[in-house]
Design a protein around this motif. Structure first.
Motif, PDB file in Angstrom:
ATOM      1  N   SER A  79       0.844  -1.187   0.000  1.00  0.00           N
ATOM      2  CA  SER A  79       0.000   0.000   0.000  1.00  0.00           C
ATOM      3  C   SER A  79       0.881   1.240   0.000  1.00  0.00           C
ATOM      4  O   SER A  79       1.923   1.250   0.651  1.00  0.00           O
ATOM      5  N   PRO A  80       0.452   2.289  -0.697  1.00  0.00           N
ATOM      6  CA  PRO A  80       1.219   3.534  -0.649  1.00  0.00           C
ATOM      7  C   PRO A  80       1.018   4.291   0.662  1.00  0.00           C
ATOM      8  O   PRO A  80       1.682   5.279   0.922  1.00  0.00           O
ATOM      9  N   GLY A  81       0.097   3.816   1.523  1.00  0.00           N
ATOM     10  CA  GLY A  81      -0.114   4.449   2.825  1.00  0.00           C
ATOM     11  C   GLY A  81      -1.457   5.133   2.927  1.00  0.00           C
ATOM     12  O   GLY A  81      -2.284   5.073   2.032  1.00  0.00           O
ATOM     13  N   LEU A  82      -1.636   5.784   4.063  1.00  0.00           N
ATOM     14  CA  LEU A  82      -2.870   6.513   4.339  1.00  0.00           C
ATOM     15  C   LEU A  82      -2.567   7.997   4.446  1.00  0.00           C
ATOM     16  O   LEU A  82      -1.537   8.387   4.997  1.00  0.00           O
ATOM     17  N   ALA A  83      -3.455   8.802   3.962  1.00  0.00           N
ATOM     18  CA  ALA A  83      -3.275  10.245   4.062  1.00  0.00           C
ATOM     19  C   ALA A  83      -3.875  10.783   5.358  1.00  0.00           C
ATOM     20  O   ALA A  83      -3.469  11.832   5.842  1.00  0.00           O
ATOM     21  N   TYR A  84      -4.850  10.036   5.934  1.00  0.00           N
ATOM     22  CA  TYR A  84      -5.589  10.584   7.064  1.00  0.00           C
ATOM     23  C   TYR A  84      -6.203   9.441   7.850  1.00  0.00           C
ATOM     24  O   TYR A  84      -6.740   8.497   7.276  1.00  0.00           O
ATOM     25  N   ILE A  85      -6.137   9.558   9.153  1.00  0.00           N
ATOM     26  CA  ILE A  85      -6.820   8.597  10.019  1.00  0.00           C
ATOM     27  C   ILE A  85      -7.260   9.321  11.287  1.00  0.00           C
ATOM     28  O   ILE A  85      -6.553  10.198  11.789  1.00  0.00           O
ATOM     29  N   LYS A  86      -8.440   8.975  11.762  1.00  0.00           N
ATOM     30  CA  LYS A  86      -8.974   9.608  12.965  1.00  0.00           C
ATOM     31  C   LYS A  86      -9.860   8.591  13.671  1.00  0.00           C
ATOM     32  O   LYS A  86     -10.521   7.782  13.023  1.00  0.00           O
ATOM     33  N   THR A 108      -4.165   3.314 -13.054  1.00  0.00           N
ATOM     34  CA  THR A 108      -2.909   2.604 -13.221  1.00  0.00           C
ATOM     35  C   THR A 108      -1.789   3.444 -12.625  1.00  0.00           C
ATOM     36  O   THR A 108      -1.786   4.670 -12.752  1.00  0.00           O
ATOM     37  N   SER A 109      -0.859   2.783 -11.956  1.00  0.00           N
ATOM     38  CA  SER A 109       0.280   3.475 -11.355  1.00  0.00           C
ATOM     39  C   SER A 109       1.095   4.215 -12.410  1.00  0.00           C
ATOM     40  O   SER A 109       1.312   3.705 -13.512  1.00  0.00           O
ATOM     41  N   GLN A 112       4.779   2.236 -11.756  1.00  0.00           N
ATOM     42  CA  GLN A 112       4.874   0.787 -11.867  1.00  0.00           C
ATOM     43  C   GLN A 112       3.864   0.309 -12.904  1.00  0.00           C
ATOM     44  O   GLN A 112       2.670   0.257 -12.636  1.00  0.00           O
ATOM     45  N   THR A 113       4.335  -0.075 -14.059  1.00  0.00           N
ATOM     46  CA  THR A 113       3.428  -0.561 -15.087  1.00  0.00           C
ATOM     47  C   THR A 113       2.778  -1.844 -14.593  1.00  0.00           C
ATOM     48  O   THR A 113       3.331  -2.575 -13.791  1.00  0.00           O
ATOM     49  N   ARG A 114       1.587  -2.107 -15.065  1.00  0.00           N
ATOM     50  CA  ARG A 114       0.791  -3.268 -14.699  1.00  0.00           C
ATOM     51  C   ARG A 114       0.321  -3.247 -13.252  1.00  0.00           C
ATOM     52  O   ARG A 114      -0.044  -4.265 -12.709  1.00  0.00           O
ATOM     53  N   MET A 115       0.364  -2.070 -12.591  1.00  0.00           N
ATOM     54  CA  MET A 115      -0.115  -1.976 -11.208  1.00  0.00           C
ATOM     55  C   MET A 115      -1.215  -0.910 -11.130  1.00  0.00           C
ATOM     56  O   MET A 115      -1.166   0.084 -11.839  1.00  0.00           O
ATOM     57  N   GLY A 116      -2.134  -1.138 -10.232  1.00  0.00           N
ATOM     58  CA  GLY A 116      -3.207  -0.183 -10.030  1.00  0.00           C
ATOM     59  C   GLY A 116      -3.150   0.430  -8.646  1.00  0.00           C
ATOM     60  O   GLY A 116      -2.589  -0.143  -7.720  1.00  0.00           O
TER      61      GLY A 116
END
Length: 117
Positions: A79-86, A108-109, A112-116
């Motif tokens: 995962s690229p991470g989370l921008a916000y959590i509460k 699509t990324s 990174q080709t072939r990645m979403g």
């Protein structure tokens, strides 16, 4: 779910999951040993009026529900991470949780080709 099955605006609901006192205590003792997560008697006298789950425990439960519902069988491997959590409301033993996630975008990324994402 495969990446091709995700679409902007799609709502994914996962659960239910019943939270037990034993798991709240076990998680907190291992990872977040604050008294309001680990000591039911002291927690009863505290701000929340009883034992509450760690927010990180809540995140772990949410991740498990999403993994079971949407990521099982997917191409996901990170995962690229989370921008916000509460955590607006405490989770308590006996609570039954569900997760509702809305897909904001599926693309699509760029790197990174072939990645979403």
């Amino acid at each position: 779910m495969k990446f091709a099955e995700f679409a902007a605006g799609q709502v994914i609901t996962a659960g239910p999951y019943g939270v037990t006192e034993a798991e709240v205590l076990q998680f907190a003792k291992a990872y977040d040993p604050q008294w309001f997560h680990t000591d039911p008697q002291a927690a009863a006298e505290g701000r929340f009026g009883g034992l509450i789950a760690s927010g990180w425990h809540t995140c772990g439960i949410a991740m498990r529900l999403i993994a079971d519902k949407a990521l099982h069988g997917s191409e996901s491997f990170a995962s690229p991470g989370l921008a916000y959590i509460k955590w607006p409301h405490p989770v308590r033993p006996g609570d039954v949780l569900t997760v509702q996630a809305t897909v904001l975008e599926a693309r699509t990324s760029r790197t990174q080709t072939r990645m979403g994402i």
